[in-house]
Structure formats: structure tokens, C-alpha cells
Write a protein that holds these residues in place. Structure first.
Motif, PDB file in Angstrom:
ATOM      1  N   ASN A   5       1.360  -1.160   0.068  1.00  0.00           N
ATOM      2  CA  ASN A   5       0.095   0.579  -0.025  1.00  0.00           C
ATOM      3  C   ASN A   5       0.874   1.553   0.097  1.00  0.00           C
ATOM      4  N   ASN A   7       0.793   4.251   0.181  1.00  0.00           N
ATOM      5  CA  ASN A   7       0.459   5.262   0.654  1.00  0.00           C
ATOM      6  C   ASN A   7       1.167   4.859   2.404  1.00  0.00           C
ATOM      7  N   TYR A   8       1.580   4.083   2.318  1.00  0.00           N
ATOM      8  CA  TYR A   8       2.185   4.019   3.829  1.00  0.00           C
ATOM      9  C   TYR A   8       3.997   4.146   3.540  1.00  0.00           C
ATOM     10  N   LEU A  11       4.261   7.649   4.636  1.00  0.00           N
ATOM     11  CA  LEU A  11       4.255   8.501   6.246  1.00  0.00           C
ATOM     12  C   LEU A  11       5.619   8.160   6.653  1.00  0.00           C
ATOM     13  N   THR A 121     -11.894   5.577  -0.697  1.00  0.00           N
ATOM     14  CA  THR A 121     -10.786   7.001  -0.687  1.00  0.00           C
ATOM     15  C   THR A 121     -10.556   8.358  -1.124  1.00  0.00           C
ATOM     16  N   ASP A 137      -1.298  10.839  10.374  1.00  0.00           N
ATOM     17  CA  ASP A 137      -1.497   9.056  10.164  1.00  0.00           C
ATOM     18  C   ASP A 137      -2.202   8.422   9.505  1.00  0.00           C
ATOM     19  N   SER A 138      -3.800   8.213   9.786  1.00  0.00           N
ATOM     20  CA  SER A 138      -4.426   6.701   9.206  1.00  0.00           C
ATOM     21  C   SER A 138      -5.313   7.968   7.902  1.00  0.00           C
ATOM     22  N   ILE A 141      -2.491   7.046   5.038  1.00  0.00           N
ATOM     23  CA  ILE A 141      -2.561   5.915   5.223  1.00  0.00           C
ATOM     24  C   ILE A 141      -3.468   5.451   4.428  1.00  0.00           C
ATOM     25  N   ARG A 142      -5.237   6.184   3.692  1.00  0.00           N
ATOM     26  CA  ARG A 142      -6.005   6.285   3.261  1.00  0.00           C
ATOM     27  C   ARG A 142      -5.643   6.579   1.542  1.00  0.00           C
TER      28      ARG A 142
END
Ligand code: MLT
Length: 394
Positions: A5, A7-8, A11, A121, A137-138, A141-142
Motif C-alpha cells: 500500500n 500510502n504507507y 508516512l 479513499t 497518519d490515518s 494511509i488512506r
């Protein structure tokens, strides 16, 4: 080949408090002879209050007998605790909620992060800067679009459509509260622009003033647009045993691509049923016993103890003319770093000179750069010693 993923990868390298924990470990390994004072993460230091310990013992007793043993709890928690939450947390504020609007869980952090599964998303969210890093952060991730605001009043001027507005009041880390009239304006804005509000009131028990609310449902119409997160970590000292709850009113809907209304409450129940097996019975019973034996005063005593630490720290910084928190509504002290140092430079300055660990303000967002946070959750002895050590700070 398993694809990540992506998106991670967007971060920052470390979660703020993990980075601080690893700096702490490094420091201790190198300086075995020195006594470090940890005033970084907001983690409680007083033992669980007697009524919650008694509750855990009662729960253990129930689980030890064949006829009272219970297996999995309901995924959103037991009604016996929901009844007490309604009676003690909401009825005194004249707020009526249904049992099914309460989702008891293990932590606000996980509810705040996981609820985003229910949204498309690439939605747009508005997040305060600085603030608790989990909101940002959350959403990273999305792969969501993020608009930052500094003061809650700025929300009213955002012209782009916002799907979710995050509010944290009292704010972690600054301690700022959102006044009632401002909250009303934001609720009206959310109704008008079809936005939802995620209201994090993890620190409501620390509010000392009267110009704000403990629950967003104290404000008219909030049930149409707002969900609320509450945690027992700080209010009941439950960081080691975990307990929280999230309120999702039955009147809140999301929309499918074909414009069908979907109840957020039902979807969240579906999420909980799929991903959780409910909160720990021992933790639930611990809190149930606090409420049902009229022992909330024991929690208040602990909160007062931590707030005394906050006052001691604030008085000290005021005496040094260090700009920082002025109104005391949270268990944190937020100060401007000395000599315009960056937050991380000040972090190492405090560590190297005073053996005090704090939290760099920049970890809460770019607007926290140049600031530093200390927690009032330390022991009184550590707080006083930290003050003594900092006497030569300027
Ligand atoms: C904090 O120190 O900001 C919080 O305690 C961390 C958390 O609740 O996860």
C-alpha cells in the motif's frame, strides 16, 4: 509479487512516540548512571484507583465460576457499561443517546484510525495543525486529501468541500479549547456543507473553564453531523488495561455512489463485528465498578493530582517568561523553545542538559515547530525535580 500500500510509504519514518521511545532507550543505554525524567508521552503514573481494581477482582471472580463465566463480549461492549456511561457521562449534560449509539472499544486511537475504512479513499479532510498525529497518519494511509487549519475559526472560511472535520478539544498538544459559540458555528457549517465532524474529547475531564463543552452533543444539532471519541486512558488511568468508547448517532448517513443513504452507525457495527471481538471484560468491569459504586471521585482525585503538576510546570515557565500555555484545560504544557531553537534541537537540549524527555512540538504538525510539550502525567516527585533541574534554563 505482493504490492505494498504505497500510502504507507508516504508516512514519516516513525510514529512520533515510537521515535521518542527509541531516543529514550538510546540515552539510557549510553547514560546508565543518570536519572532520566520522562515527561514525553501522555502516559499515567498513578496506580489504578481502588474501585477499578475492585472491579477487576469482581470480574475475575465471575469468570472463575462455571455459572457466571462468559466468553466473547458483544463487539461493541456490554450494555451494563453502556447504561453507566449514559447515566454518568451524558444524562448530567442533558444528552439522550440510545445504547446502540455507543461502541465500547479498546482505544480511541484504533477507532479514529479504523473508521476511515468506511469512507471512500481520496476524500478531503480538515485537520488542525498542530494536533494528535493519528488523524494525519490515518488519512495519509488512506490516500486522502488533507487541508490544515490552525484555529478552529478558519474552518468557516474553507470553500472546498470537506468530508470530515477533525476537532480535538481540549487540543492535544496545545490545550486550547473550542468555545461553545465557535462549535455551534462549525456544526452549522457542517450541516450546510454536508461535512461530518469527528470530535475527540479524550481530555474533556481536564477542562477547568466553563466556556466550552465536555461533549459535542451539548450543542444543538450536533447529532446530525458529529461523532464523538472518548477514552478512559487518561480519565481513568486505563492506559495499561485499555478502554474507550465512540458515539455514532443513528441519524448520521454516508452516501453510496448511486446516492443511497447508508447508516454510519450500522456500518461501524459491521466493521466492529468483522475486525474486533469487543473490549476486555476485565476492563469493562473495572470501569463499571467505578461508576456503579459512585467512585468517580477517585478518578477526580487522580486528575487533580496531574493538574497540580501542570500548574507547577506552568508557574515555573511563567516565572521564566517562557511563552506557553496560559489557560489550563489539559494535562499538557506547551512552551515556546528557548532561543528560537527547533523542536528537535530543544528536545536534545533538554535531554543533554537536564536529563528531561519531552515531546517535540513539530511531531504534532508543522505549526508545532519551535514548540515543545511536557506532560503533567509524571509523578509529583519527577515534576518537582524536573522544575529544579530546569531552573538554569535561561
Ligand atoms: C500523547 O502523549 O499525546 C498521547 O498520550 C498518545 C496517545 O494517546 O496515543
Amino acid at each position: 509479487m505482493a504490492l505494498v500500500n504505497e500510502n504507507y510509504l508516504n508516512l514519516s519514518d516513525n510514529y512520533l512516540f515510537s521515535k521518542i521511545a527509541s531516543e529514550k532507550k538510546k540515552y539510557i543505554e549510553k547514560n546508565k548512571d543518570k536519572k532520566l525524567i520522562d515527561l514525553s508521552i501522555g502516559d499515567v503514573t498513578l496506580p489504578l484507583c481502588p474501585a477499578s481494581i475492585e472491579g477487576i477482582k469482581k470480574a475475575a471472580n465471575l469468570l472463575s465460576k462455571k455459572d457466571t463465566f462468559e466468553g466473547y463480549p458483544p463487539s461493541s461492549g456490554h450494555n451494563f457499561l453502556k447504561e453507566e456511561i449514559l447515566k454518568y457521562d451524558y444524562s448530567p449534560l442533558n444528552i439522550n443517546l440510545e445504547n446502540n449509539e455507543i461502541f465500547i472499544g479498546d482505544s480511541s486511537k484504533s477507532d479514529i484510525a479504523h473508521i476511515l475504512d468506511l469512507f471512500d479513499t481520496g476524500i478531503t479532510v480538515a485537520i488542525q495543525n498542530p494536533v494528535y498525529p493519528v488523524y494525519l497518519d490515518s488519512n495519509v494511509i488512506r490516500g486522502n486529501n488533507i487541508i490544515f487549519f490552525n484555529d478552529a475559526s478558519e474552518i468557516l472560511d474553507i470553500s472546498k468541500h470537506i468530508d470530515i472535520i477533525y476537532l480535538c478539544s481540549p487540543n492535544n498538544p496545545t490545550g486550547q479549547i473550542i468555545p461553545k459559540d465557535r462549535l455551534k458555528e462549525i456544526i452549522n457549517y457542517a450541516i450546510k456543507h454536508k461535512s461530518l465532524i469527528f470530535f475527540d474529547s479524550a481530555y474533556e475531564a481536564f477542562i477547568q473553564g466553563i466556556d466550552t463543552v465536555h461533549s459535542i452533543y451539548e450543542i444543538a444539532d450536533a447529532k446530525k453531523v458529529a461523532i464523538e471519541f472518548r477514552s478512559f486512558s487518561k480519565t481513568a488511568g486505563f492506559t495499561p488495561i485499555r478502554l474507550s468508547y465512540t458515539i455514532i448517532p443513528n441519524d448520521i448517513y454516508l452516501f453510496s455512489k448511486s446516492s443511497n443513504k447508508v447508516s454510519l452507525n450500522s456500518l461501524f457495527k459491521r466493521l466492529k463485528d468483522t475486525k474486533y471481538n469487543g473490549p476486555s471484560f476485565l476492563s469493562e468491569y473495572a470501569m463499571y465498578n467505578v461508576y456503579s459504586t459512585n467512585s468517580l471521585y477517585q478518578l477526580k482525585e487522580n486528575i487533580d493530582y496531574y493538574m497540580k503538576n501542570v500548574k507547577l510546570l506552568i508557574n515555573f515557565f511563567n516565572s521564566k517568561n517562557i511563552i506557553g500555555t496560559t489557560k489550563i484545560n489539559s494535562p499538557y504544557v506547551w512552551i515556546k523553545c528557548k532561543d528560537n531553537m527547533s523542536s528537535w534541537d530543544f528536545f536534545y537540549y533538554m535531554l543533554d542538559n537536564f536529563m528531561i524527555l519531552g515531546t517535540p512540538g513539530s511531531g504534532f504538525g508543522t505549526e508545532g515547530e519551535g514548540y515543545f510539550r511536557l506532560t503533567g502525567f509524571g509523578t509529583r516527585e519527577d515534576t518537582l525535580e524536573a522544575i529544579e533541574r530546569m531552573k538554569n534554563i535561561l
